[in-house]
Design an enzyme around this catalytic site. Structure first.
Site, short mmCIF file in Angstrom:
data_model
loop_
_atom_site.label_atom_id
_atom_site.label_comp_id
_atom_site.label_asym_id
_atom_site.label_seq_id
_atom_site.Cartn_x
_atom_site.Cartn_y
_atom_site.Cartn_z
CE1 TYR B 167 -4.09 -1.77 0.51
CE2 TYR B 167 -2.82 -3.44 1.47
CZ TYR B 167 -3.68 -2.96 1.07
OH TYR B 167 -4.76 -4.08 0.73
CE1 TYR B 201 -1.59 -6.96 1.94
CE2 TYR B 201 -2.66 -7.17 -0.13
CZ TYR B 201 -2.91 -7.14 1.39
OH TYR B 201 -3.67 -6.49 1.95
NE ARG B 222 -6.18 -10.30 3.73
CZ ARG B 222 -7.22 -9.58 3.50
NH1 ARG B 222 -7.19 -8.41 3.57
NH2 ARG B 222 -8.41 -10.30 3.38
CG HIS B 225 -7.67 -8.07 -0.89
ND1 HIS B 225 -6.48 -8.82 -0.68
CD2 HIS B 225 -7.92 -6.96 0.17
CE1 HIS B 225 -5.93 -8.07 0.27
NE2 HIS B 225 -6.59 -6.98 0.64
CG HIS B 227 -9.15 -3.30 1.19
ND1 HIS B 227 -9.75 -4.12 2.34
CD2 HIS B 227 -7.88 -3.63 1.14
CE1 HIS B 227 -8.68 -4.70 2.87
NE2 HIS B 227 -7.65 -4.49 2.24
#
Lengths: 335, 335
Positions: B167, B201, B222, B225, B227
């Site tokens: 991120y 990741y 994870r 995906h 969010h």
């Protein structure tokens, strides 16, 4: 990690009912039965707590923020998580479980967050406090085993606050250890030193734990006490403290540490005793002095271990659990 | 605090049996019935955890040190306690409790620690990622209520990692928000944007939570995906994410977030669709593009509130507890 190497139960579509057993299953990769059991009970209770309270996202976030603040309040000389454990009664509970005491022995109590490893090893009779405002105190102790035999060469750690209620490590400008020492018992199990009469004081309450206490209308005070820690190979480590009977907080210690058997009286020092222990100049001011006597009784490692196993198995049987002892700690009988 | 003002039950001679009720009693000064109930359950489970495991002093200290490290790993842009809550399944559980979903609505999932409030409000069609290494993705969505009516003016937050699995806030040298935006649904409940295809990741695993995962042989990954978070007055806030069906970690998400209803397919972008949404220069490279379509369904605050109360009372009744709703949350019926 190569995904083809992932050897985990498939975890998908978790809901409030299935999440617990699946979290426990995915955590069960550690083959140490004790680690597995502790982790399983941790997840079980954490989830049951959320389920029984129907914990809201906002409450959860309050908890996250609180724990973060507790962690960030910790420094080299301040342990806010121990303080939190203390005020929630967990520290006392763990001590009671891990250091069971047969009737004739000295009870343990909370370690607290202010023990350090920098106390100087001193000779008998040393004054451990540099605080001239403190009321002088003579402390005469013995340490024996449960059969009444003196134990020599026990390493005794002693620590107390200054007369303002602060430990040395709480002073930013402290100059070496103060109000603490380490000493060894002599061949008759005796050790003695000079100190100051302990005072009641608030635990550090300018942080998150203080805010918590305020929120539940609890005061942060501990009754006046002096900490002792005893270590000698073959004996169960004893962490304890003695408490002043006339302290106003004696029945409402913020960290639940007071036990009846650890309550003591500070008597005026008699001149017959002073002659043996005080210097001539100290005796000139004898009316300022008090005396504390205490006889400590240590439990052997073997006694403590047997009693710990016995208590554990009995307590867990009462909870309906079939357990066995593994490396000195309980694990499920059938895993 | 004046000791004569101390209005607390006398707390002395605590042992492994008496400590719990006395801790609860001394904490009961807060008159808010909800705070009292949550705290009572917390102390109860904390103590039962110690009693059922016969927690040793050494294990307790390991826990103290672990929690301290978790707190000290937290920064303005890293929330290690949320990560801990995520990997212990607590985050998913709290979301399931607090945001119940009727069958026709979009399920929620874990928020994770990387949502920020600095996303730019963008117009439809904006490319939210500056990462040129990412595979371009067109995202076409709608947001409706449980009766199938479009909802306009919903504030939608969207966030994803870059193609390297990080991120924006995880880059020390980041230059403004990237891979995230906020946008509003139009009068037909539509919103659309350009992004990059999400990648799997690892959650940050260089800290205490990573050490924990390693200790229980869990991987930190994870599945890929994206969010989404939806907010509009009158509707229950929806925190969710959509997951890539073909991701190798789809059944072993480190934070238990995957739900079958949230699994999506990324299809090659058809040129007929591209004409409507891509610029001429983007269309030159159309074979690189994928498309994601998803129709979100929000629950009204009223529906969510009723369902929450209903589920809570039913779940607590199954636990044998007589409860009532107080300010939207359960408290004991008879206090």
């Amino acid at each position: 990690m190569d995904p083809s190497q992932v050897k985990l139960p498939p975890i998908m579509d978790m809901n409030a009912e299935t999440i617990t057993e699946n979290t426990i299953a995915i955590n069960a990769g550690n083959q140490d039965p004790r680690a597995k059991y502790v982790l399983e009970r941790l997840v079980h209770h954490l989830h049951d707590f959320a389920r029984e309270t129907r914990l809201s996202t906002q409450e959860w976030m309050t908890g996250i923020e609180f724990l973060t603040a507790v962690g960030q309040t910790c420094t080299d000389v301040r342990q806010e998580f121990i303080l939190l454990s203390d005020v929630l009664g967990l520290s006392l509970l763990v001590d009671a479980i891990d250091h069971p005491k047969p009737p004739a022995s000295t009870e343990g109590t909370v370690l607290g967050p202010f023990h350090t490893h920098e106390a100087e090893l001193v000779v008998p009779g040393t004054q451990i406090s540099k605080d001239e405002q403190g009321e002088p105190l003579l402390v005469l102790c013995t340490v024996k085993d449960t059969q009444g035999r003196p134990i020599d060469d026990v390493m005794v750690d002693i620590w107390e606050t200054d007369s303002g209620g602060f430990y040395d490590v709480q002073h930013a400008d402290k100059d070496g250890p103060d109000g603490r020492c380490a000493m060894r018992s002599d061949k008759d199990g005796r050790f003695w030193f000079k100190a100051i009469k302990p005072v009641s004081y608030p635990i550090p309450h300018d942080g998150p734990v203080g805010k918590f206490l305020k929120g539940v209308y609890r005061h942060p005070y501990r009754p006046a006490h002096m900490h002792f820690m005893f270590e000698k190979p073959g004996f169960d480590k004893l962490v304890t403290a003695v408490y002043d009977r006339v302290d106003p907080y004696i029945t409402s210690d913020a960290v639940f540490g007071v036990k009846d058997s650890l309550i003591v009286d500070f008597w005026p020092l008699e001149s017959a005793v002073a002659t043996d222990y005080l210097s001539e100049s100290e005796r000139e001011n004898i009316s300022a002095w008090s005396i504390l006597r205490y006889d400590f009784v240590l439990v052997s490692e073997e006694e403590a271990g047997s009693l710990r196993d016995l208590n554990s198995m009995a307590a867990l049987a009462r909870l309906g659990k079939r357990m066995k002892v593994y490396n000195g700690l309980p694990v499920p009988e059938v895993d």
